[in-house]
Design a protein around this motif. Structure first.
Motif, PDB file in Angstrom:
ATOM      1  N   UNK A   1     -43.942 -18.112  -9.379  1.00  0.00           N
ATOM      2  CA  UNK A   1     -43.650 -16.529  -9.760  1.00  0.00           C
ATOM      3  C   UNK A   1     -43.681 -15.832  -8.611  1.00  0.00           C
ATOM      4  N   UNK A   2     -44.256 -16.296  -7.394  1.00  0.00           N
ATOM      5  CA  UNK A   2     -44.333 -15.434  -6.024  1.00  0.00           C
ATOM      6  C   UNK A   2     -43.887 -16.307  -5.078  1.00  0.00           C
ATOM      7  N   UNK A   3     -42.725 -17.139  -4.964  1.00  0.00           N
ATOM      8  CA  UNK A   3     -42.681 -17.899  -4.000  1.00  0.00           C
ATOM      9  C   UNK A   3     -42.189 -17.189  -2.747  1.00  0.00           C
ATOM     10  N   UNK A   4     -42.266 -17.873  -1.826  1.00  0.00           N
ATOM     11  CA  UNK A   4     -42.150 -17.240  -0.483  1.00  0.00           C
ATOM     12  C   UNK A   4     -41.593 -17.886   0.621  1.00  0.00           C
ATOM     13  N   UNK A   5     -41.198 -19.494   0.056  1.00  0.00           N
ATOM     14  CA  UNK A   5     -40.805 -20.464   1.339  1.00  0.00           C
ATOM     15  C   UNK A   5     -39.370 -19.879   1.973  1.00  0.00           C
ATOM     16  N   UNK A   6     -38.564 -19.394   1.110  1.00  0.00           N
ATOM     17  CA  UNK A   6     -37.254 -18.953   1.715  1.00  0.00           C
ATOM     18  C   UNK A   6     -37.334 -17.824   2.658  1.00  0.00           C
ATOM     19  N   UNK A   7     -38.147 -16.758   2.275  1.00  0.00           N
ATOM     20  CA  UNK A   7     -38.379 -15.573   2.919  1.00  0.00           C
ATOM     21  C   UNK A   7     -39.081 -15.966   4.399  1.00  0.00           C
ATOM     22  N   UNK A   8     -40.023 -16.914   4.201  1.00  0.00           N
ATOM     23  CA  UNK A   8     -40.748 -17.131   5.449  1.00  0.00           C
ATOM     24  C   UNK A   8     -39.670 -17.840   6.415  1.00  0.00           C
ATOM     25  N   UNK A   9     -39.074 -18.710   5.955  1.00  0.00           N
ATOM     26  CA  UNK A   9     -37.894 -19.215   6.600  1.00  0.00           C
ATOM     27  C   UNK A   9     -37.042 -18.101   7.265  1.00  0.00           C
ATOM     28  N   UNK A  10     -36.518 -17.339   6.651  1.00  0.00           N
ATOM     29  CA  UNK A  10     -35.660 -16.139   7.295  1.00  0.00           C
ATOM     30  C   UNK A  10     -36.531 -15.538   8.006  1.00  0.00           C
ATOM     31  N   UNK A  11     -37.690 -15.176   8.062  1.00  0.00           N
ATOM     32  CA  UNK A  11     -38.459 -14.467   9.006  1.00  0.00           C
ATOM     33  C   UNK A  11     -38.458 -15.356  10.180  1.00  0.00           C
ATOM     34  N   UNK A  12     -38.978 -16.491  10.278  1.00  0.00           N
ATOM     35  CA  UNK A  12     -38.943 -17.318  11.279  1.00  0.00           C
ATOM     36  C   UNK A  12     -37.431 -17.216  12.113  1.00  0.00           C
ATOM     37  N   UNK A  13     -36.382 -17.138  11.372  1.00  0.00           N
ATOM     38  CA  UNK A  13     -35.166 -17.012  12.086  1.00  0.00           C
ATOM     39  C   UNK A  13     -34.882 -15.697  12.583  1.00  0.00           C
ATOM     40  N   UNK A  14     -35.687 -14.843  12.393  1.00  0.00           N
ATOM     41  CA  UNK A  14     -35.589 -13.540  13.026  1.00  0.00           C
ATOM     42  C   UNK A  14     -34.986 -12.540  12.113  1.00  0.00           C
ATOM     43  N   UNK A  15     -34.989 -12.722  10.550  1.00  0.00           N
ATOM     44  CA  UNK A  15     -34.173 -11.808   9.746  1.00  0.00           C
ATOM     45  C   UNK A  15     -35.427 -11.340   9.181  1.00  0.00           C
ATOM     46  N   UNK A  16     -34.812 -10.124   8.301  1.00  0.00           N
ATOM     47  CA  UNK A  16     -35.708  -9.619   7.264  1.00  0.00           C
ATOM     48  C   UNK A  16     -35.660 -10.080   5.771  1.00  0.00           C
ATOM     49  N   UNK A  17     -36.548  -9.713   5.162  1.00  0.00           N
ATOM     50  CA  UNK A  17     -36.498 -10.007   3.576  1.00  0.00           C
ATOM     51  C   UNK A  17     -36.685  -8.882   2.830  1.00  0.00           C
ATOM     52  N   UNK A  18     -36.198  -8.795   1.630  1.00  0.00           N
ATOM     53  CA  UNK A  18     -36.437  -7.612   0.725  1.00  0.00           C
ATOM     54  C   UNK A  18     -36.993  -8.469  -0.723  1.00  0.00           C
ATOM     55  N   UNK A  19     -37.711  -7.827  -1.503  1.00  0.00           N
ATOM     56  CA  UNK A  19     -38.285  -8.395  -2.474  1.00  0.00           C
ATOM     57  C   UNK A  19     -37.318  -7.816  -3.759  1.00  0.00           C
ATOM     58  N   UNK A  20     -37.036  -8.702  -4.805  1.00  0.00           N
ATOM     59  CA  UNK A  20     -36.300  -8.205  -5.774  1.00  0.00           C
ATOM     60  C   UNK A  20     -36.959  -8.855  -7.091  1.00  0.00           C
ATOM     61  N   UNK A  21     -36.951  -8.411  -8.265  1.00  0.00           N
ATOM     62  CA  UNK A  21     -37.354  -9.197  -9.579  1.00  0.00           C
ATOM     63  C   UNK A  21     -36.544 -10.170  -9.799  1.00  0.00           C
ATOM     64  N   UNK A  22     -35.352 -10.362  -9.411  1.00  0.00           N
ATOM     65  CA  UNK A  22     -34.523 -11.376  -9.921  1.00  0.00           C
ATOM     66  C   UNK A  22     -34.449 -12.831  -9.166  1.00  0.00           C
TER      67      UNK A  22
END
Ligand code: SF4
Ligand code: SF4
Ligand code: FES
Lengths: 289, 229
Positions: free
Chosen positions: A169-190
């Motif tokens: 329900x609250x996965x973060x693995x892709x977000x954490x990879x993006x953060x490690x690569x210097x990007x930002x992430x946004x949350x969406x319900x989709x």
């Protein structure tokens, strides 16, 4: 270089060749060679739920025999769908000796019997757990420079429970990879919804609606691009933007990436023209450096 | 006294017959009095017309083979197959790209393959039929052409496939596309075609056409095959 047996799956040899190449190139930077199996067949594509339908597990198990033939006990996957199918068939025979016996008996022409002793891996958790995101962060040559990404997980990495790579329900693995690569992430319900999957074959309209909701949802949260791990999600969210735009003239297009393309970019690997050509929406438009 | 011929009992379409041991299925059928007008051709294992299925006594496996190459055995059950109906779309090879899109359009059925390997088990040419179907699914037209090169189009794979795939028709399209677009031009072949077109072999051909059957047969069996100069 450490070698890991690698199962590509059909799509990664055709419409998702960018996924495969970017993954192989990136792993080399960590001294790991993804070594493609000599022989392999389609994974079976969709895990069969019928309890008496063993025929549709043959394809998956045959691939695991191929892994054993190459003297390996683990196999890396990239495609979320292949991961799902191989891993679930594997678990089914692991917990059901009778099924395993029947399948082995059916495949009497194979030199080896399968003993349910192969581990099916997926690159995302491997990056998180084995390579680690902190190590990846240290290797970044070209930062994603605060570009805002919306992660799209789709169904097959998170469901069912037995094979999930992260919190469903609250996965973060892709977000954490993006953060490690210097990007930002946004949350969406989709992020964990279905992309429309195979409806794309004969009910394009269903997928157009999904694409619109998902991309608009990401844009409303400020995202500039989508990141995913599934070739079917990528096809629906990227290529179906063409039909979406046709139906909704105000729709604004958004590039869709495989996580490995962003990883490769971050590690300083050239974003090849052949990769770009497999995208519908120009992926390079968002890179600022 | 001549040695007594050993006979074996076989079943043809359910009826028992005694035929001499060592006959091929085709010869056994003819010995038993059947006249074959379909499901027979070269009698040499090349034309693929005689693909058939049979069972051996005490063996649960339904087996497949060429009737002109398979020797009968005691207790065998036979049923000669006259023809394998298989879907074969008409196409213009000059308009097809040598990649997966051609197969998606003309033979979408290949994507139904469940990798059961039944086709491979039934192929009398010992081809890796499943592997060539799988290569097609991955878009590797050249590999399919390569793996299916010795296919004699007997149809047994299609007959046994649970996914109703027409392997050999898809494979011949792969070989055609491969020959036309993917392989390097063979200069010897081009030259030979040119020589034929210019009439260099007309005299020899006319001679062959006029020759009576016996002489022709003799000439055929006595021919020397030179592989390379
Ligand atoms: S591939 Fe099929 S048609 Fe070709 S020889 Fe083998 S069984 Fe016969
Ligand atoms: S028999 Fe049909 S389904 Fe089975 S492996 Fe061959 S082509 Fe695939
Ligand atoms: S008759 Fe031609 S292959 Fe048997």
């Amino acid at each position: 270089m450490k070698k890991i047996a690698y199962y590509p799956g059909c799509t990664l040899k055709t419409t998702a060749a960018n996924f495969e190449e970017s993954a192989i190139e990136s792993m080399k930077k960590f001294d790991i060679e993804l070594e493609e199996l000599d022989r392999w067949n389609c994974c079976g594509t969709v895990f069969s739920l019928a309890t008496d339908d063993l025929m549709h597990h043959i394809a998956a198990i045959r691939n695991l025999i191929r892994v054993k033939e190459e003297k390996s006990n683990q196999v890396m996957t990239l495609c979320a769908m292949c991961y799902n199918t191989l891993k679930r068939s594997n678990q089914r025979v692991k917990s059901n000796q009778e099924d395993l016996d029947k399948i082995n008996d059916f495949m009497y022409k194979e030199d080896l019997n399968y003993n349910a002793d192969v581990d099916v891996l997926h690159l995302l958790p491997y990056l998180r757990d084995e390579i680690t995101f902190s190590k990846i962060a240290k290797r970044v040559k070209k930062s994603l420079n605060d570009i805002k990404f919306s992660a799209f997980y789709g169904c097959t990495l998170l469901r069912p429970k037995e094979i999930q790579i992260d919190d469903p329900f609250m996965p973060t693995i892709l977000e954490n990879l993006i953060t490690a690569l210097g990007g930002e992430t946004v949350e969406t319900p989709y992020a964990i919804e279905c992309c429309g999957a195979y409806q794309t074959v004969n009910q394009v309209d269903v997928v157009v609606e999904r694409t619109k909701v998902i991309i608009d949802g990401a844009r409303n949260q400020g995202a500039e691009a989508i990141v995913t791990s599934c070739p079917l999600c990528a096809f629906n969210l990227d290529h179906r933007q063409k039909e979406t735009k046709k139906k909704y003239s105000k729709f604004i297009e958004m590039p869709v990436f495989y996580f490995t393309e962003l990883l490769a970019y971050g590690l300083g690997i050239e974003f090849k023209k052949e990769w770009k050509d497999l995208h519908y929406v120009d992926p390079l438009s968002i890179f600022k450096n | 006294m001549a040695e007594k011929q050993k006979m074996v009992k076989i079943h043809i379409l359910g009826e028992p017959f005694y035929v001499p041991d060592g006959l091929t299925i085709i010869n056994a059928l003819e010995y038993a009095g059947f006249q074959l007008t379909h499901g027979i051709g070269c009698r040499e294992g090349f034309c693929g017309a005689c693909g058939t299925i049979f069972r051996k006594k005490g063996d649960y496996k339904l087996q497949a083979g060429l009737a002109c190459q398979t020797i009968v055995s005691e207790g065998m059950y036979l049923a000669q197959i006259p023809f394998v109906p298989a879907e074969k779309p008409i196409y213009d090879i000059t308009k097809l790209p040598p990649d997966i899109t051609s197969f998606k359009e003309l033979y979408p059925v290949i994507f139904r393959c469940v990798a059961c390997n039944t086709c491979t088990k039934s192929c009398p040419q010992d081809l890796e039929v499943m592997d060539y179907v799988q290569a097609l699914i991955k878009g590797d037209v050249e590999k399919t052409a390569d793996l299916s090169f010795d296919c004699i189009r007997c149809g047994l794979c299609a007959l046994r496939c649970p996914a109703e795939i027409v392997q050999y028709n898809a494979a011949i399209l792969a070989r055609r596309l491969c020959g036309r677009y993917l392989l390097k031009e063979s200069r010897d072949l081009t030259n030979r075609v040119k020589e034929i077109a210019e009439g260099d072999y007309d005299t020899e051909l006319d001679e062959l056409v006029k020759m009576d059957e016996d002489k022709l047969k003799k000439k055929y069996y006595e021919r020397e095959i030179k592989l390379f100069d």
